[in-house]
Design an enzyme around this catalytic site. Structure first.
Site, PDB file in Angstrom:
ATOM      1  N   HIS A   1       0.816  -1.209   0.000  1.00 13.08           N
ATOM      2  CA  HIS A   1       0.000   0.000   0.000  1.00 13.08           C
ATOM      3  C   HIS A   1       0.855   1.267   0.000  1.00 13.08           C
ATOM      4  O   HIS A   1       0.532   2.251  -0.671  1.00 13.08           O
ATOM      5  CB  HIS A   1      -0.925  -0.052   1.224  1.00 13.08           C
ATOM      6  CG  HIS A   1      -1.675   1.201   1.461  1.00 13.08           C
ATOM      7  ND1 HIS A   1      -1.507   1.961   2.592  1.00 13.08           N
ATOM      8  CD2 HIS A   1      -2.592   1.858   0.705  1.00 13.08           C
ATOM      9  CE1 HIS A   1      -2.295   3.015   2.531  1.00 13.08           C
ATOM     10  NE2 HIS A   1      -2.960   2.983   1.402  1.00 13.08           N
TER      11      HIS A   1
ATOM     12  N   GLU B   1       1.901   1.899  -3.394  1.00 12.69           N
ATOM     13  CA  GLU B   1       0.785   2.472  -4.167  1.00 12.69           C
ATOM     14  C   GLU B   1       0.795   4.004  -4.050  1.00 12.69           C
ATOM     15  O   GLU B   1       0.635   4.723  -5.040  1.00 12.69           O
ATOM     16  CB  GLU B   1      -0.538   1.898  -3.666  1.00 12.69           C
ATOM     17  CG  GLU B   1      -1.756   2.448  -4.393  1.00 12.69           C
ATOM     18  CD  GLU B   1      -2.925   2.686  -3.461  1.00 12.69           C
ATOM     19  OE1 GLU B   1      -3.408   3.832  -3.409  1.00 12.69           O
ATOM     20  OE2 GLU B   1      -3.353   1.735  -2.777  1.00 12.69           O
ATOM     21  N   HIS B   2       1.008   4.514  -2.831  1.00  5.66           N
ATOM     22  CA  HIS B   2       1.100   5.971  -2.651  1.00  5.66           C
ATOM     23  C   HIS B   2       2.265   6.544  -3.453  1.00  5.66           C
ATOM     24  O   HIS B   2       2.149   7.605  -4.074  1.00  5.66           O
ATOM     25  CB  HIS B   2       1.325   6.304  -1.178  1.00  5.66           C
ATOM     26  CG  HIS B   2       0.083   6.333  -0.347  1.00  5.66           C
ATOM     27  ND1 HIS B   2      -0.250   7.402   0.446  1.00  5.66           N
ATOM     28  CD2 HIS B   2      -0.908   5.431  -0.186  1.00  5.66           C
ATOM     29  CE1 HIS B   2      -1.393   7.140   1.067  1.00  5.66           C
ATOM     30  NE2 HIS B   2      -1.810   5.945   0.710  1.00  5.66           N
TER      31      HIS B   2
ATOM     32  N   GLU C   1      -3.484   7.884   7.509  1.00  2.41           N
ATOM     33  CA  GLU C   1      -4.559   7.063   6.953  1.00  2.41           C
ATOM     34  C   GLU C   1      -4.901   5.918   7.909  1.00  2.41           C
ATOM     35  O   GLU C   1      -6.068   5.601   8.137  1.00  2.41           O
ATOM     36  CB  GLU C   1      -4.138   6.515   5.587  1.00  2.41           C
ATOM     37  CG  GLU C   1      -5.233   5.672   4.936  1.00  2.41           C
ATOM     38  CD  GLU C   1      -4.856   5.141   3.558  1.00  2.41           C
ATOM     39  OE1 GLU C   1      -3.763   5.462   3.064  1.00  2.41           O
ATOM     40  OE2 GLU C   1      -5.667   4.397   2.984  1.00  2.41           O
TER      41      GLU C   1
END
Lengths: 443, 454
Positions: B68, B71-72, B148
């Site tokens: 993840h 992904e950022h 997040e």
């Protein structure tokens, strides 16, 4: 369980701004014409014929949102809306659910500060269409409000309200609206006490006073011709209550004094909201605000707030701004969440970005980029029945011109830097700006 | 909450034969990249997605969340595109974009006016092979990811319950780790971890492209060859099976967090769909989930919310397509004054009633009616259609089988529903997590994370 970085942020914005500016336009470039008429009982109808898929979407909206509920019975609008489908003169709640499910129909609905509405998505084939629409007509026109369902939904609403009172985002939002709107009903949110005060007779009364033909709007989109759409609209509205008179006049919205409210909460992040009452749906500056807000905090991963607060400093996962136009002055809102230890710095940065934008407006390059996105991406606002229906329902409910969608791109193109600056200067005045911080507590 | 993967909600991209839009077409490039195109000419827009078969299940302990985080970082600079430029160019083209990471995959998408499609392929192909993962970008972005996690997990009691369920239900399988990663792993991650993740998994032979919208398939294949075709394939790391050992008895976990009402989540190990023709249990489990919670009059809501009022809300779900193991869920919030234990008793009573009395033809027909309608409704969204293709493909199924799967759900019998309920809803395979609500003022503020980066 999507853990999409950005998907969540965007979803959040969309939720918050259901009727918001950012989404507020759409329409076909090859515009599907909106047909408009009034039923025999006085309901306005908006219809778009779209034959591509054998299905129909129908919205029935009433001027029965939260602002029509008495202050001491906040929650009445939502409770009435929930109970409309809880049984009719001829069918029980369970039978109603089954009649919809048996034909694969989806019954939905929403309540906001202005509107309360039901929505139906159904196959357009004869049997499915007939059964689902008849059921919708029945619950709209002859809801029974059974006592058992009333007691249950009231208890569930109390549960939900109490749960909300533990959540930092919900606490922040309620406090924000309370500060923005003071004695105006837009400030209202249900409390356990206000819900407990509601009696079954209140629900019946609210229904009879507000779910009325003359203040309903029907939107129909999909696989039907005009004649069928007319029959459907008649069927849905012929037996609706008639208005007992004009609705009570609502107070006007006044501007709050600037203040900062801090509420302690054990969460790891502070939830921060800034804003003020700003824009009515019929405001002539809608487009300058749309374009300007794209630059400030509305535009995907390219807005100033995104770049300054998230991209450069890593303060927040979600940071945004939007205008929510309503029948009366709806809010301008800036929001973010950040770990408590840095809440002060993050808030300072947001204020710097906002002040700078209010002082100077967008640059010419930013204005151009905003227009490129809003004009170039216009087709994305109406590329499904679902999206188009939302737009047409807004046009109908707020009596926007039928050419609203057709005019959209031209009106975006016309916006100048001076227009944006003037609109923000008129509607976003720092001396009225309210700030709510939930998390850090007293400073 | 939980969703049926293809039964009722996410389901059904399927094309209704009567109103065919044409099936999706597929082409494989020499470098192993597969390109799947579905033409849909209703509006002049298109959705473009790239799916990488690399999700949190491919991570190892101590590095949870790296899929993840990468992904950022994919939105930062490449050798040819400056940081921020990717998003600026898509925005200027009138597009919307995003990405999502899951246990099984990481996917990126853009929705654009059709004229902008070539630019999307150009930009995605660029970041498939040219990404620069720098320490400076990483150190800023890891803070965003930690925010997040705070927003979506730390401060969300139900998310903590879900995280606890996975951690308890799986001893060995990597599904035990949260997609977003444990906070301590995020605190100790380095840009080097992200860089090696990219080097390991971001290869054309570990990805596929999905395009749905107002396009011609052959033109998309040509564009794909032009932009993606020049990226070289390379060997992928070995994937160890990490199979979950047999569960030997019910597992129970308590989570305490600030909240008003308790919350109950029950998960049973269930099979997932591997062979569309030979398997039948996953279809029956889909139908079972529909009988329990497919509509407002379905058993759980009717009985526990409407009739006995034990619950304020209830749900059932089943993940039928996945690379890893499957699970069937029941969950719910007790009404005020009722406990999670009473709700569990109520849910178990519903299962017992089903096992004793079976399901009626009427109930099963109702579930199937919704599958049929959803097949039509799904066509309203090109994004939804692309998502469904992507989810099928990452689970090792073919997009060509989507209709077949739906047909098989429509053919499920009452006996099959009963058989899977009997076989899979057994205590030895069950994990139960309960949220014990804590008052706000007594809840301890969480300590600041120790190793946070500058």
């Amino acid at each position: 369980m999507l853990t999409g970085v950005k998907s969540e942020r965007r979803k959040l914005v969309r939720l918050l701004s259901a009727a918001a500016l950012w989404l507020a336009a759409c329409a076909a470039q090859a515009a599907l014409p909106i047909q408009h008429w009034t039923t025999s009982s006085g309901t306005r109808v908006y219809f778009v014929e779209s034959r591509g898929i054998p299905m129909l979407d129908i919205n029935v909206d009433f001027d029965a949102g939260g602002r029509r509920a008495p202050a001491d019975k906040a929650g009445l609008a939502g409770l009435t809306h929930a109970l409309v489908k809880a049984g009719s003169a001829t069918h029980t709640e369970e039978e109603i659910s089954r009649r919809m499910a048996d034909v694969g129909a989806q019954l939905g609905g929403s309540v906001d500060r202005d509107r309360a509405g039901l929505s139906l998505r159904t196959l357009s084939s004869e049997r499915e269409r007939a059964q689902s629409i008849a059921t919708l007509a029945e619950i709209l026109q002859a809801p029974a409000f059974p006592g058992a369902a009333f007691a249950r939904e009231k208890a569930r609403l109390v549960d939900a309200v109490k749960e909300d009172e533990t959540k930092p985002d919900a606490i922040a939002s309620k406090a924000f609206y309370r500060l923005l709107y003071g004695a105006h009903p837009y400030a209202l949110a249900p409390t356990p006490e206000s819900v407990l005060r509601i009696q079954r007779a209140d629900v019946e009364g609210y229904y009879r006073a507000n779910y009325v033909a003359g203040r309903a709007v029907v939107t129909i989109l999909g696989d039907a011709d005009r004649a069928l759409a007319e029959r459907i609209a008649e069927q849905l509205t012929a037996g609706l209550p008639l208005a007992p008179g004009a609705p009570a006049a609502l107070p006007s919205v006044s501007q709050p004094s600037s203040e900062t409210l801090r509420i302690a909460h054990p969460a790891s992040q502070s939830h921060i909201l800034l804003g003020l009452p700003a824009i009515r749906r019929d405001d002539p500056d809608y487009f300058p605000l749309l374009v300007g807000n794209y630059v400030l905090g509305g535009g995907g991963f390219v807005s100033r707030l995104y770049l300054e607060v998230r991209e450069k400093r890593g303060y927040a996962y979600s940071v945004y701004s939007y205008f929510l136009p309503l029948a009366q002055e709806g809010p301008f809102q800036v929001g973010l969440q950040t770990k408590k230890e840095q809440a002060g710095e993050a808030l300072d940065r947001v204020r710097i970005v906002l002040d700078e934008f209010l002082a100077r407006g967008p640059t010419a390059a930013e204005l151009k980029a905003a227009k490129q996105n809003l004009v170039g991406g216009f087709a994305l606002r109406i590329d499904s029945n679902r999206k188009l229906l939302e737009q047409v329902a807004l046009i109908g409910y707020y009596r926007l011109p039928l050419s609203w969608l057709d005019d959209f791109t031209a009106r975006v193109e016309k916006v100048s830097v001076a227009d944006v600056r003037a609109a923000f200067a008129r509607l976003v005045r720092p001396d009225h700006l309210v700030t709510v911080v939930v998390g850090s507590g007293e400073k | 909450m939980f969703r049926f993967l293809f039964g009722l909600i996410a389901a059904v991209t399927a094309v209704n034969a009567a109103v065919a839009q044409g099936a999706a077409q597929e082409r494989k490039l020499a470098n192993g990249l597969r390109v799947i195109v579905k033409e849909d000419h209703r509006a002049p827009t298109v959705v473009h997605m790239v799916w990488y078969r690399a999700g949190s299940m491919d991570e190892v302990s101590g590095e949870s969340g790296v899929a993840h985080v990468l992904e950022h970082l994919m939105f930062k600079a490449t050798k040819t595109v400056k940081s921020g430029e990717f998003s600026r160019r898509i925005a200027a083209a009138g597009g919307r974009e995003n990405a999502f990471t899951n246990r099984d995959y990481t996917a990126y998408f853009q929705q654009v006016p059709k004229a902008a499609l070539p630019l999307m392929l150009q930009l995605e192909a660029d970041r498939m092979s040219n990404l620069l993962v720098t320490e400076a970008e990483f150190s800023r972005e890891i803070k965003v990811v930690m925010e997040e996690r705070r927003l979506r997990t730390e401060d969300q009691p139900h998310a903590l319950v879900s995280e606890a369920l996975n951690a308890a239900a799986y001893f060995a399988h990597p599904y035990r780790r949260p997609v977003i990663g444990w906070m301590n792993d995020l605190e100790n991650m380095s840009y080097f971890d992200a860089r090696s993740w990219y080097a390991h998994w971001y290869a054309p032979n570990n990805a596929f492209v999905v395009v749905v919208g107002d396009v011609k398939a052959e033109e998309v294949f040509a564009l794909a060859q032009k932009y993606y075709g020049r990226i070289k394939s390379r060997p992928l790391p070995e994937r160890k099976p990490q199979l979950e050992p047999e569960q030997r008895g019910v597992r129970r976990v308590v989570v305490k967090a600030p909240a008003e009402l308790p919350y109950l989540l029950m998960g049973w190990k269930c099979p997932v769909l591997r062979d569309v023709d030979k398997d039948w249990q996953p279809y029956a489990l889909e139908a079972l989930a529909g009988v329990l919670d497919g509509n407002e009059s379905a058993r759980l809501n009717q009985s526990l919310v409407r009739n006995s009022r034990i619950a304020s809300s209830v749900g059932a779900g089943y993940d039928a397509t996945a690379r890893g193991p499957g699970m069937c869920y029941l969950d719910g919030t007790p009404s005020e004054g009722k406990s999670a234990a009473e709700l569990e008793t109520g849910l178990r009573a519903e299962l017992a009633r089903l096992l004793e009395g079976g399901v009626s033809a009427e109930e099963l027909d109702r579930v199937k009616a919704q599958v049929v309608a959803a097949q039509v409704f799904k066509r309203d969204s090109i994004f939804g259609q692309a998502m469904e293709i992507g989810q099928f493909e990452t689970a090792g199924l073919s997009h060509r089988d989507i209709d077949r799967v739906l047909d098989r759900i429509k053919a499920v019998s009452a006996e099959q529903v009963l058989a899977v309920a009997k076989q899979y809803f057994v205590d030895d395979d069950l994990t139960v997590v309960v949220l014990e609500p804590q008052p706000l003022d007594l809840a301890k503020p969480r300590p600041a994370p120790s190793g946070a980066r500058h």
